[in-house]
Design a protein around this motif. Structure first.
Motif, short mmCIF file in Angstrom:
data_model
loop_
_atom_site.label_atom_id
_atom_site.label_comp_id
_atom_site.label_asym_id
_atom_site.label_seq_id
_atom_site.Cartn_x
_atom_site.Cartn_y
_atom_site.Cartn_z
N SER A 113 0.85 -1.20 0.00
CA SER A 113 0.00 0.00 0.00
C SER A 113 0.88 1.24 0.00
CB SER A 113 -0.90 0.00 1.24
OG SER A 113 -1.65 1.20 1.32
N GLU A 114 0.36 2.31 -0.61
CA GLU A 114 1.00 3.61 -0.54
C GLU A 114 0.22 4.54 0.39
OE1 GLU A 114 3.95 4.20 -1.99
OE2 GLU A 114 3.87 2.10 -2.63
N ASP A 115 -0.78 4.00 1.05
CA ASP A 115 -1.66 4.77 1.94
C ASP A 115 -1.30 4.42 3.38
OD1 ASP A 115 -3.83 5.56 3.59
OD2 ASP A 115 -5.24 5.44 1.92
N ARG A 116 -0.76 5.40 4.12
CA ARG A 116 -0.30 5.11 5.49
C ARG A 116 -1.46 4.75 6.41
NH1 ARG A 116 4.65 3.51 5.15
NH2 ARG A 116 4.22 3.05 7.35
N TYR A 117 -2.65 5.32 6.17
CA TYR A 117 -3.80 4.95 7.01
C TYR A 117 -4.16 3.49 6.80
CZ TYR A 117 -4.39 9.97 7.85
OH TYR A 117 -4.18 11.27 8.22
N ALA A 118 -4.10 3.06 5.56
CA ALA A 118 -4.40 1.65 5.26
C ALA A 118 -3.35 0.73 5.88
CB ALA A 118 -4.46 1.44 3.75
N ILE A 119 -2.09 1.13 5.80
CA ILE A 119 -1.02 0.33 6.39
C ILE A 119 -1.21 0.20 7.90
CG2 ILE A 119 1.46 0.30 6.90
CD1 ILE A 119 1.88 1.59 4.12
N GLN A 120 -1.52 1.32 8.55
CA GLN A 120 -1.72 1.25 10.00
C GLN A 120 -2.94 0.40 10.34
OE1 GLN A 120 -1.22 4.74 12.55
NE2 GLN A 120 -3.25 4.34 13.44
N TYR A 121 -4.01 0.54 9.59
CA TYR A 121 -5.22 -0.23 9.87
C TYR A 121 -4.94 -1.73 9.74
CZ TYR A 121 -10.08 -1.71 9.94
OH TYR A 121 -11.28 -2.33 10.27
N ALA A 122 -4.25 -2.11 8.67
CA ALA A 122 -3.94 -3.53 8.46
C ALA A 122 -3.00 -4.04 9.54
CB ALA A 122 -3.33 -3.74 7.09
N THR A 123 -2.00 -3.25 9.89
CA THR A 123 -1.03 -3.66 10.91
C THR A 123 -1.73 -3.92 12.24
OG1 THR A 123 0.68 -2.35 9.81
CG2 THR A 123 1.11 -3.02 12.07
N GLU A 124 -2.67 -3.06 12.60
CA GLU A 124 -3.36 -3.20 13.88
C GLU A 124 -4.38 -4.32 13.85
OE1 GLU A 124 -5.01 0.66 14.54
OE2 GLU A 124 -3.13 1.48 15.36
N ASN A 125 -5.09 -4.48 12.76
CA ASN A 125 -6.20 -5.44 12.72
C ASN A 125 -5.77 -6.84 12.27
OD1 ASN A 125 -8.99 -4.00 13.27
ND2 ASN A 125 -7.67 -2.54 12.19
N LEU A 126 -4.53 -6.97 11.85
CA LEU A 126 -3.97 -8.29 11.55
C LEU A 126 -2.87 -8.62 12.56
CD1 LEU A 126 -3.81 -8.04 7.66
CD2 LEU A 126 -5.35 -9.50 9.00
N VAL A 127 -2.99 -8.05 13.75
CA VAL A 127 -1.93 -8.16 14.76
C VAL A 127 -1.66 -9.61 15.16
CG1 VAL A 127 -3.51 -7.81 16.71
CG2 VAL A 127 -1.08 -7.23 16.94
N ASN A 128 -2.68 -10.46 15.16
CA ASN A 128 -2.50 -11.86 15.55
C ASN A 128 -2.42 -12.80 14.36
OD1 ASN A 128 -2.55 -11.48 18.44
ND2 ASN A 128 -4.74 -11.03 18.23
N SER A 129 -2.41 -12.26 13.15
CA SER A 129 -2.48 -13.09 11.95
C SER A 129 -1.12 -13.49 11.41
CB SER A 129 -3.24 -12.34 10.85
OG SER A 129 -4.54 -12.00 11.27
N ALA A 130 -0.05 -12.85 11.91
CA ALA A 130 1.28 -13.16 11.39
C ALA A 130 2.33 -12.78 12.43
CB ALA A 130 1.55 -12.41 10.09
N GLY A 131 3.23 -13.71 12.71
CA GLY A 131 4.35 -13.42 13.61
C GLY A 131 5.40 -12.56 12.95
N ASN A 132 5.49 -12.61 11.62
CA ASN A 132 6.37 -11.74 10.84
C ASN A 132 5.50 -11.03 9.81
OD1 ASN A 132 8.30 -13.63 12.09
ND2 ASN A 132 9.79 -12.61 10.79
N PHE A 133 5.46 -9.70 9.89
CA PHE A 133 4.58 -8.90 9.04
C PHE A 133 5.44 -7.95 8.21
CE2 PHE A 133 1.43 -5.39 8.43
CZ PHE A 133 0.45 -6.14 7.77
N TYR A 134 5.16 -7.92 6.92
CA TYR A 134 5.98 -7.16 5.98
C TYR A 134 5.14 -6.08 5.31
CZ TYR A 134 9.17 -11.12 6.51
OH TYR A 134 10.00 -12.08 7.02
N ILE A 135 5.75 -4.92 5.17
CA ILE A 135 5.08 -3.79 4.53
C ILE A 135 5.79 -3.49 3.22
CG2 ILE A 135 4.47 -1.34 4.75
CD1 ILE A 135 4.46 -1.79 7.83
N ASN A 136 5.04 -3.61 2.13
CA ASN A 136 5.57 -3.39 0.78
C ASN A 136 6.76 -4.29 0.46
OD1 ASN A 136 3.68 -1.40 -0.10
ND2 ASN A 136 4.73 0.13 1.14
#
Length: 543
Positions: free
Chosen positions: A462-485
């Motif tokens: 994503s190039e949208d920081r609000y979207a990145i933050q929303y996904a990071t917070e709401n997928l907090v338990n979905s991945a032990g390693n989370f990658y952005i772009n």
């Protein structure tokens, strides 16, 4: 004997060689490959000081050329397991009492051996035995295992430096003892580095280890043992047994001195191990440590603002490097409707030029899957998709096992968000995409979180920081390693400690202090410098 508070080599990751045409490393690796193919070797079990050869020889062949014989490994028996445990326990006291810097020196030397004289040999063994291309072998069987061995020494020292505060008249200390008993390391086929780290990490902390590598990884495991021996690892500290899992487990998990298991493999096997340990819990001297990294159904989520080219590249690399045989591989992708057509064309363009074949041709991006069992499982999902009204093959879907276990990179478009290939781990070069309405970003996050029982890796583009933050917070338990772009694979030791939760394991983060802490049993020591000589406290004195 004199003592000191020793510094260790600084934290640094091993540089990745590029194997470009004309480079020295390419020439050396080509020679190592030719040498390995020109001979047949015999691989023993390593039990104490003995190299144990049996009458039960099992052939080893390259997955991409299964008619060629690289060598034979000598499969062991239940008696070999018992002997390995006895030998390990005999070695335990001397190894556990060895000064930490002496243990560190063994594994630092092993790292330098792999970085230097053994680099081409271990990479060639990984390429031929596990069908990895030159770059995938380099980042695994060279760089990552070197990083594990070197950085774990730093992490060990960090642990030993963690000491409690002391009050007036008291000196408090913390000892980090090895576990009481032996550790059982069970390692997978897909990463040589994991196969080396799982026995080495507990051993570094003073434990003795019984190591059972996957039969499909024995060829490079043999090189690891040669390196450990060359580095001066004392006999009996790490014992490599080549025994079928249930046979080994029947003995190991009923032994009173079983102190822990370090596991990477399937979720189902790990659940069975946990259950077995529970059933035998009253027979152990101590509560065993259970550390496991298991399966994954790793996701890539694209927001409507994502860069289409970056997304397509992340999917190609994340899904199809090493034929998708990574627990972190991109296996399911959620792409918004506004981007799908562009992304699809980019993926089709890349896959049209990607070559598939043996590892000896450095132009091949994709090689073979590990064995016939894996081939049959992967292709069954492909055939199911071909015959389903809920999915369609976008590209690929072809396969052949006449010479090697080759499965063409396959993209499935699922028409339902709970289609089977979006839910179940396949462990092959199969990517399933689901196209969602670009205005339903928040809704698709809920779908992602609830679709799979796993929680290993995930990514958002994503190039949208609000979207990145929303996904990071709401997928907090979905991945032990989370990658952005970025693709959800390629964790580097010390930079992205690796592990997941839910059905993906205990999340003890290999490549960090957290993992090494699991292999010690701390003891707190309080020394009172001036001991009381009267039981009476001041409050007992009258007014």
């Amino acid at each position: 004997m004199s003592h000191g508070i020793f510094k260790v080599p600084e934290l640094r990751n091993e540089p990745v060689k590029n194997y470009a045409p004309g480079s020295q490393e390419r020439t050396e690796l080509k020679k190592a490959l030719a040498d390995a193919r020109s001979r047949i070797i015999e691989i023993p079990q390593y039990i104490g000081k003995e190299e144990v050869f049996s009458q039960n020889r099992q052939a080893i062949s390259p997955p991409h050329d299964h008619q060629h014989i690289l060598g034979y490994f000598h499969e062991g028996s239940s008696e070999d397991v018992r002997k390995a445990i006895d030998v390990a326990l005999e070695a335990r006291q001397k190894w556990a009492s060895l000064h930490w810097e002496q243990r560190a020196a063994v594994f630092l030397k092993a790292a330098d051996l792999i970085a230097g004289p053994y680099r081409s040999e271990i990479n060639a063994a990984t390429m031929l035995g596990q069908s990895k291309n030159a770059y995938q072998a380099e980042i695994d069987s060279a760089c990552e295992i070197i990083d594990f061995l070197r950085l774990n020494v730093n992490f060990m020292r960090d642990i030993y430096e963690q000491q409690p505060v002391s009050s007036d008249g008291v000196w408090n200390r913390m000892e980090y003892r090895p576990l009481e008993g032996f550790v059982f390391a069970i390692t997978p086929f897909n990463f040589t580095a994991i196969a080396g780290n799982l026995p080495a990490a507990p051993a570094l902390m003073g434990n003795v280890v019984i190591w059972k590598p996957a039969f499909t990884q024995v060829y490079s495991a043999h090189v690891i043992m040669k390196v450990f021996k060359k580095a001066g690892l004392p006999d009996g500290v790490i014992n490599m047994i080549l025994v079928d899992g249930p046979i080994a487990g029947e003995i190991v998990f009923k032994h009173a001195d079983f102190a822990g298991v370090h596991f990477t493999g399937s979720t189902k096997v790990f659940q069975t191990i946990w259950k077995t340990i529970g059933e035998n819990i009253s027979g152990y001297k101590t509560f065993p440590r259970i550390v496991g990294e298991t399966g994954g159904k790793d996701f890539v989520l694209a927001h409507r603002s994502a860069n289409a080219k970056a997304l397509a590249t992340g999917l190609i690399r994340g899904a199809f490097e090493y034929q998708g045989q990574k627990c972190s591989a991109a296996s399911r992708a959620y792409i918004p409707s506004n981007l799908w057509e562009e992304v699809k064309e980019l993926i089709l363009g890349d896959l049209a030029e990607i070559k598939m074949g043996g590892v000896e041709d450095f132009g091949n991006f994709v090689n073979a899957v590990i064995d016939e069992k894996s081939f049959d499982k992967i292709t069954s999902y492909i055939e199911q998709a071909k015959n389903s009204s809920d999915a369609e093959i976008v590209t690929g879907g072809n396969y052949n096992k006449e010479k090697g276990y080759f499965v063409r990179p396959t993209v499935i478009q699922a028409l339902k968000s709970d289609y089977v290939t979006l839910c179940e781990e396949i462990f092959g070069p199969v990517l399933t995409v689901y196209i969602y309405d670009e205005d339903q970003f928040e809704e698709i996050i809920t779908v992602i979180d609830n679709t799979s029982p796993y929680a290993l890796t995930g990514a958002i583009f994503s190039e949208d920081r609000y979207a990145i933050q929303y996904a990071t917070e709401n997928l907090v338990n979905s991945a032990g390693n989370f990658y952005i772009n970025d693709k959800p694979t390629g964790a580097v030791v010390g930079q992205q400690p690796f592990g997941g939760a839910r059905s993906s394991g205990t999340n003890d983060k290999a490549g960090s202090v957290l993992n090494l802490l699991r292999w010690v049993s701390p003891r707190a020591i309080k020394e009172t410098l001036l001991s009381p000589v009267n039981y009476k406290y001041s409050f007992l004195t009258g007014e």
